[in-house]
Motif scaffolding. Structure first.
Motif, mmCIF file in Angstrom:
data_model
loop_
_atom_site.group_PDB
_atom_site.id
_atom_site.type_symbol
_atom_site.label_atom_id
_atom_site.label_comp_id
_atom_site.label_asym_id
_atom_site.label_seq_id
_atom_site.Cartn_x
_atom_site.Cartn_y
_atom_site.Cartn_z
ATOM 1 N N MET A 149 35.448 27.164 -31.563
ATOM 2 C CA MET A 149 36.811 26.738 -31.860
ATOM 3 C C MET A 149 37.444 27.540 -32.995
ATOM 4 O O MET A 149 38.643 27.426 -33.232
ATOM 5 C CB MET A 149 36.823 25.251 -32.231
ATOM 6 N N HIS A 150 36.664 28.338 -33.694
ATOM 7 C CA HIS A 150 37.202 29.117 -34.802
ATOM 8 C C HIS A 150 38.147 30.198 -34.276
ATOM 9 O O HIS A 150 37.936 30.763 -33.197
ATOM 10 C CB HIS A 150 36.076 29.775 -35.589
ATOM 11 N N PRO A 151 39.182 30.524 -35.045
ATOM 12 C CA PRO A 151 40.019 31.670 -34.670
ATOM 13 C C PRO A 151 39.268 32.969 -34.928
ATOM 14 O O PRO A 151 38.187 32.988 -35.537
ATOM 15 C CB PRO A 151 41.230 31.520 -35.595
ATOM 16 N N THR A 152 39.839 34.059 -34.462
ATOM 17 C CA THR A 152 39.231 35.354 -34.742
ATOM 18 C C THR A 152 39.335 35.654 -36.239
ATOM 19 O O THR A 152 40.042 34.974 -36.989
ATOM 20 C CB THR A 152 39.935 36.450 -33.941
ATOM 21 N N LEU A 153 38.627 36.679 -36.670
ATOM 22 C CA LEU A 153 38.634 37.025 -38.091
ATOM 23 C C LEU A 153 40.030 37.412 -38.552
ATOM 24 O O LEU A 153 40.474 37.000 -39.639
ATOM 25 C CB LEU A 153 37.645 38.168 -38.348
ATOM 26 N N ASP A 154 40.741 38.175 -37.739
ATOM 27 C CA ASP A 154 42.104 38.559 -38.115
ATOM 28 C C ASP A 154 43.021 37.343 -38.156
ATOM 29 O O ASP A 154 43.848 37.209 -39.081
ATOM 30 C CB ASP A 154 42.654 39.595 -37.126
ATOM 31 N N GLN A 155 42.901 36.448 -37.170
ATOM 32 C CA GLN A 155 43.725 35.243 -37.170
ATOM 33 C C GLN A 155 43.399 34.348 -38.367
ATOM 34 O O GLN A 155 44.293 33.773 -38.987
ATOM 35 C CB GLN A 155 43.518 34.475 -35.865
ATOM 36 N N SER A 156 42.115 34.251 -38.704
ATOM 37 C CA SER A 156 41.728 33.451 -39.861
ATOM 38 C C SER A 156 42.311 34.014 -41.143
ATOM 39 O O SER A 156 42.812 33.266 -41.997
ATOM 40 C CB SER A 156 40.201 33.387 -39.950
ATOM 41 N N ASN A 157 42.277 35.340 -41.298
ATOM 42 C CA ASN A 157 42.833 35.950 -42.507
ATOM 43 C C ASN A 157 44.335 35.722 -42.610
ATOM 44 O O ASN A 157 44.866 35.461 -43.692
ATOM 45 C CB ASN A 157 42.524 37.447 -42.529
ATOM 46 N N VAL A 158 45.023 35.820 -41.477
ATOM 47 C CA VAL A 158 46.473 35.608 -41.493
ATOM 48 C C VAL A 158 46.798 34.158 -41.846
ATOM 49 O O VAL A 158 47.697 33.878 -42.650
ATOM 50 C CB VAL A 158 47.085 35.993 -40.133
ATOM 51 N N LEU A 159 46.060 33.214 -41.268
ATOM 52 C CA LEU A 159 46.307 31.804 -41.573
ATOM 53 C C LEU A 159 46.006 31.492 -43.040
ATOM 54 O O LEU A 159 46.739 30.729 -43.681
ATOM 55 C CB LEU A 159 45.459 30.919 -40.662
ATOM 56 N N CYS A 160 44.933 32.076 -43.582
ATOM 57 C CA CYS A 160 44.637 31.865 -45.002
ATOM 58 C C CYS A 160 45.725 32.454 -45.883
ATOM 59 O O CYS A 160 46.112 31.854 -46.900
ATOM 60 C CB CYS A 160 43.281 32.486 -45.346
ATOM 61 N N LYS A 161 46.230 33.612 -45.506
ATOM 62 C CA LYS A 161 47.314 34.226 -46.285
ATOM 63 C C LYS A 161 48.551 33.347 -46.280
ATOM 64 O O LYS A 161 49.157 33.084 -47.334
ATOM 65 C CB LYS A 161 47.646 35.605 -45.711
ATOM 66 N N TYR A 162 48.924 32.850 -45.101
ATOM 67 C CA TYR A 162 50.089 31.975 -45.024
ATOM 68 C C TYR A 162 49.848 30.656 -45.763
ATOM 69 O O TYR A 162 50.775 30.090 -46.353
ATOM 70 C CB TYR A 162 50.448 31.698 -43.566
ATOM 71 N N PHE A 163 48.621 30.163 -45.721
ATOM 72 C CA PHE A 163 48.330 28.906 -46.414
ATOM 73 C C PHE A 163 48.617 29.021 -47.899
ATOM 74 O O PHE A 163 49.233 28.127 -48.495
ATOM 75 C CB PHE A 163 46.871 28.501 -46.182
ATOM 76 N N PHE A 164 48.173 30.094 -48.520
ATOM 77 C CA PHE A 164 48.381 30.245 -49.955
ATOM 78 C C PHE A 164 49.799 30.671 -50.300
ATOM 79 O O PHE A 164 50.164 30.675 -51.468
ATOM 80 C CB PHE A 164 47.371 31.233 -50.530
ATOM 81 N N GLU A 165 50.599 31.002 -49.294
ATOM 82 C CA GLU A 165 52.010 31.290 -49.539
ATOM 83 C C GLU A 165 52.883 30.056 -49.389
ATOM 84 O O GLU A 165 53.796 29.836 -50.194
ATOM 85 C CB GLU A 165 52.500 32.382 -48.578
ATOM 86 N N ILE A 166 52.615 29.222 -48.394
ATOM 87 C CA ILE A 166 53.554 28.145 -48.065
ATOM 88 C C ILE A 166 52.985 26.752 -48.288
ATOM 89 O O ILE A 166 53.750 25.782 -48.304
ATOM 90 C CB ILE A 166 54.023 28.268 -46.596
ATOM 91 N N ILE A 167 51.673 26.614 -48.479
ATOM 92 C CA ILE A 167 51.064 25.290 -48.682
ATOM 93 C C ILE A 167 50.510 25.145 -50.096
ATOM 94 O O ILE A 167 50.799 24.174 -50.800
ATOM 95 C CB ILE A 167 49.948 25.025 -47.656
ATOM 96 N N GLN A 168 49.711 26.102 -50.520
ATOM 97 C CA GLN A 168 49.019 25.996 -51.797
ATOM 98 C C GLN A 168 49.943 25.777 -53.001
ATOM 99 O O GLN A 168 49.598 25.000 -53.899
ATOM 100 C CB GLN A 168 48.162 27.254 -52.011
ATOM 101 N N PRO A 169 51.123 26.403 -53.091
ATOM 102 C CA PRO A 169 51.972 26.147 -54.263
ATOM 103 C C PRO A 169 52.381 24.688 -54.422
ATOM 104 O O PRO A 169 52.741 24.279 -55.527
ATOM 105 C CB PRO A 169 53.195 27.040 -54.016
#
Length: 666
Positions: A211-231
C-alpha cells in the motif's frame, strides 16, 4: 522480605540451599544470613522464597504494622477534611460519594527493565481542596445543554450548539441520521467482515508494504506535508523526522509499525489538503480514488499498532493526525469518539500533566507539549462546531509549547536544559498552534460559563482577543502569508463565538424582525460569511484551504437563512442572497464531505422553509459587493489585513513557496 540489615551479628538460622550470590559464583556457602562470602564482598545476601520460611512470620508482622499505621493516618486525614468542610459550611449530600480514604493502595511493581520517572515534587502531595470536586453537579454553576432522544437513541449537545439556538429548526432529530459511506475502491467488505476501528490482527493481515506509494511519490508527499500541514500542526519536527524516515527506510528504526502509522496518516492529511489537479499529477488517478485508498491504508496501519491501547508517542501522534482528517471531512461522530480515546491514552501516558514536573530533557518536554497542544485544539473544534463536551481531564495542566522557531531547538532527548529556547513575543514558527490553543481555551471557558451571563462571556472574548493580539500579532508581516493566515483564522473563530453570544441574547429577549439589534446581528453573520469565503479563496493558492474546512460558520449560515425573508432593503437582500448562493454552491457538491452530514441537512431544511420570494440580484449590487468584500471587514472581525490580497497574492505566494522548496531535506 530480603533487606539489608545493619546488624553486625549474622543470623544463626541456616538455610537449606546456598544463597543466590554464592550459587552464581559457584563457591561454598555457609548458608547463614548473611553468609560469610557476601559479608566479605559487601553484597546483598538473598535466598530463594522457599528457603525464607523463617522470615515469613516477621514479614507478616511487619506488613500488619504498616497497614495499622496507614489506617491510623487515613483516619487522621478524614478528620482533618471533615473539620475543613465544616469550617467552609459544606455539608455532604446523601448522594455524595465519600472520599476514598479507606481503600488500600495497590503495590507498585517495577520490572528491572522498566524506566520509572517520578515527580520532582514531594511524593506525599495531598491537595486538601479536592473535596470541592465532590459537590453534586446540580449545585455547580454550569450551563446545561440539550438532550435529544428518539427510538432508544440519546445524544447530548452543548448549550452553545448552533442548531439548538435556532427556533426555526423544526426537527433536531435529523442529527440521528446515520451517514452511510461507500467503502474504498478495491476494499469492499463482506457481510461477515469486521468494520473499522474494530479490526483485529487477522483482519489486517494484508501487507502494508503493497500500500506504500513509490519512493518519488513518498518524497513529494513529505515535501508537501511540511509546506502545507506542518506549519499549522507541528506535532513532529522536520529535521528529526528526516532522520527517522531514513532509519525506517533502512529497516533500523526502533518502532517501525508506529512510524508507519505516522507516515500513512501524514499521507492522508496531505492528499486531503492538496487540490485535485496536484493529486492527479502525482498519482495519475482522481483525488477521490487516491484519498479512499490511503484512508483505508491509514486505518490498517492504526489497527496494526492497536491504537486504542498503544502508549507510544508516535502512536498517539498518528491517531491525532487521523482525527484531524476526520474533522476536515466533517465526520464529527467518528472524530469525537476517537478524540475521546486519544484523550484517555494521553492521560494514561501522562501527556496531560506538564512535563516540567518530571526530570525530562527540554526536547522531550517540547514533544509532549506539542501532542497535548494539538489534542486541546481538536477538543476546542469539537465543542465549537459540533456541540461536543470537552474530553480533557480535570487535572490537566500541560502548558502550550514555547513560541519559538523550529531551528532554535536541539532535537535530541539528551539535550541540555540550557538548549531550550525562550517563549518569545511576536510571530514565530509555532505561533499558529499556540494561537489556536488560546482560542480553544477560550471556547472551554465559554462552555463553562452561564449562557445568560452575557457580560462575562463578552469579557472572556475581549480578554482572549487582547492577549492574542498583544503577544503574538503585534508585529504581523502582512506580506508573509504565514502571518496573515493566523489573523484570518482568529477573525473567523472569534467572530463566530461573538456571534453566538449576541444571537443568544437577542433570542432571550424575543425581539421583532424590525429590531435594530436583530438587524445588526444579521449583518454580522453576513460579514462573517464574507470573511470566511474571502480567506478560503485567498489561501487556496497555497493549498491552505483545508484550514477553514473545519471552521465552517454554521450559525452564521443559519441566521442568514432565517432572517433573509424578513429583509426589506434591496441591497441587504442582494448581499445576503449572494452569500447563501456561494455557500450552497460550494458545500452542496457531492464531492464535498460536508454535503453528507446531518448538520448540512438542517441547513437544507432551513433553506427550503424560506417562503418569501427573494428578488433577483442586480448587477450594480454585485459590483458594490465585490469592491467591499475585498477591502475590509467591520469591527466584529477585529483586524483588517490592510491590503487587497486578491490580485497580488498568487504571484507572491508562488514565489514564497519556491523560496522554501530549496530548504527541504529530501
Amino acid at each position: 522480605m530480603n533487606t539489608m540489615d545493619a546488624d553486625d551479628e549474622p543470623s544463626l538460622a541456616a538455610h537449606g540451599k546456598p544463597c543466590i550470590g554464592c550459587r552464581k559464583r559457584k563457591i561454598k556457602c555457609d548458608r547463614l544470613r548473611p553468609c560469610a562470602n557476601c559479608t566479605r564482598s559487601k553484597q546483598l545476601c538473598t535466598y530463594d522464597n522457599a528457603d525464607s520460611r523463617g522470615e515469613s512470620s516477621s514479614a507478616v508482622a511487619s506488613d500488619g504494622d504498616v497497614r495499622e499505621r496507614l489506617a491510623k493516618l487515613e483516619r487522621m486525614m478524614a478528620a482533618m477534611l471533615l473539620k475543613e468542610n465544616e469550617g467552609r459550611g459544606h455539608v455532604p449530600d446523601h448522594d455524595e460519594e465519600p472520599l476514598a480514604l479507606n481503600s488500600a493502595p495497590s503495590p507498585a511493581i517495577i520490572s528491572p527493565s522498566s524506566t520509572f520517572v517520578s515527580p520532582t515534587t514531594t511524593p506525599l502531595n495531598i491537595d486538601l481542596t479536592t473535596s470541592a470536586r465532590h459537590i453534586p453537579l446540580s449545585k455547580r454553576e454550569a450551563p446545561v445543554g440539550q438532550i435529544l432522544f428518539q427510538d432508544g437513541c440519546s445524544a447530548y449537545y452543548d448549550a452553545d450548539f448552533w442548531p439548538t439556538l435556532m427556533t426555526e429548526v423544526e426537527d433536531l432529530r435529523i442529527l440521528f441520521d446515520q451517514v452511510v459511506l461507500d467503502p474504498p475502491a478495491g476494499h469492499s467488505q463482506g457481510s461477515g467482515s469486521v468494520p473499522w476501528p474494530l479490526l483485529t490482527s487477522s483482519s489486517t493481515s494484508s501487507c502494508l508494504s503493497l500500500m506504500h506509494p513509490t519512493l518519488d511519490q513518498s518524497n513529494v508527499l513529505c515535501k508537501y506535508f511540511f509546506e502545507i500541514i506542518q506549519p499549522f500542526i507541528p506535532v513532529i519536527h522536520q529535521a528529526l523526522f528526516a532522520r527517522e524516515l531514513e532509519q525506517y527506510r533502512r529497516g533500523t528504526y526502533l518502532h517501525p509499525q508506529e512510524f508507519e502509522a505516522v507516515l500513512f496518516t501524514m499521507y492522508l492529511l496531505t492528499i486531503n489538503s492538496l487540490q485535485p489537479r496536484v493529486i492527479e499529477e502525482i498519482f495519475s488517478v482522481p483525488k477521490q480514488e487516491v484519498l479512499a485508498k490511503f484512508k483505508h491504508s491509514a486505518q490498517v496501519a492504526l489497527s496494526r499498532i492497536d491504537f486504542m491501547r498503544n502508549e507510544k508517542l508516535h502512536g498517539l501522534g498518528a491517531l491525532l493526525y487521523y482525527v484531524t482528517f476526520l474533522f476536515q471531512q466533517n465526520l464529527y461522530k467518528d472524530g469525537i469518539a476517537l478524540l475521546g480515546i486519544a484523550s484517555n491514552l494521553a492521560r494514561q501516558m501522562g501527556i496531560h500533566r506538564d512535563p516540567s514536573h518530571f526530570p525530562f530533557s527540554p526536547w522531550v518536554c517540547n514533544i509532549r507539549r506539542r501532542l497535548w497542544n494539538h489534542l486541546c485544539c481538536l477538543d476546542g473544534q469539537a465543542i465549537q462546531f459540533y456541540g461536543a463536551q470537552s474530553c480533557l481531564p480535570a487535572k490537566s495542566d500541560a502548558s502550550p509549547p514555547q513560541n519559538a522557531n523550529e531551528s532554535d531547538w536541539h532535537a535530541s532527548r539528551f539535550a541540555k536544559p540550557a538548549s531550550a529556547p525562550q517563549d518569545a513575543v511576536g510571530f514565530k514558527d509555532l505561533t499558529f498552534p499556540v494561537v489556536n490553543r488560546a482560542i480553544s481555551d477560550t471556547i472551554r471557558d465559554l462552555a463553562d460559563t452561564d449562557c445568560k451571563n452575557f457580560e462575562k462571556r463578552e469579557e472572556i472574548l475581549r480578554r482572549a482577543e487582547s492577549f492574542i493580539t498583544e503577544k503574538y500579532l503585534s508585529e504581523v508581516d502582512r506580506s508573509n502569508p504565514r502571518h496573515t493566515v493566523v489573523v484570518a483564522l482568529m477573525e473567523v473563530r472569534l467572530a463566530g463565538l461573538r456571534l453566538n453570544t449576541r444571537h443568544r441574547q437577542l433570542t432571550r429577549i424575543r425581539t421583532s424582525p424590525a429590531d435594530p439589534g436583530r438587524y445588526r446581528t444579521l449583518i454580522a453573520a453576513v460579514e462573517l460569511l464574507e470573511a470566511y469565503q474571502y480567506h478560503k479563496t485567498t489561501f487556496s493558492t497555497l493549498n491552505w484551504e483545508w484550514i477553514f474546512q473545519t471552521a465552517i460558520p454554521w450559525l452564521a449560515i443559519a441566521i442568514v437563512l432565517a432572517e433573509l425573508p424578513h429583509l426589506s432593503a434591496q441591497s441587504d437582500i442582494a448581499r445576503a442572497q449572494r452569500q447563501v448562493d456561494d455557500i450552497f454552491a460550494v458545500f452542496s457538491n457531492p464531492d464535498q464531505p460536508v454535503s453528507n452530514t446531518p448538520m448540512w441537512g438542517i441547513l437544507l431544511q432551513l433553506r427550503q422553509n424560506m417562503t418569501t420570494p427573494v428578488q433577483p440580484t442586480s448587477a450594480v449590487a454585485l459590483g458594490n459587493m465585490d469592491s467591499m468584500a475585498t477591502t475590509m471587514f467591520t469591527d466584529d472581525l477585529m483586524l483588517d489585513l490592510g491590503v487587497s490580497m486578491t490580485g497580488s497574492m498568487p504571484g507572491e505566494f508562488d514565489e514564497y513557496m519556491l523560496g522554501n522548496e530549496n530548504s527541504i531535506t529530501w
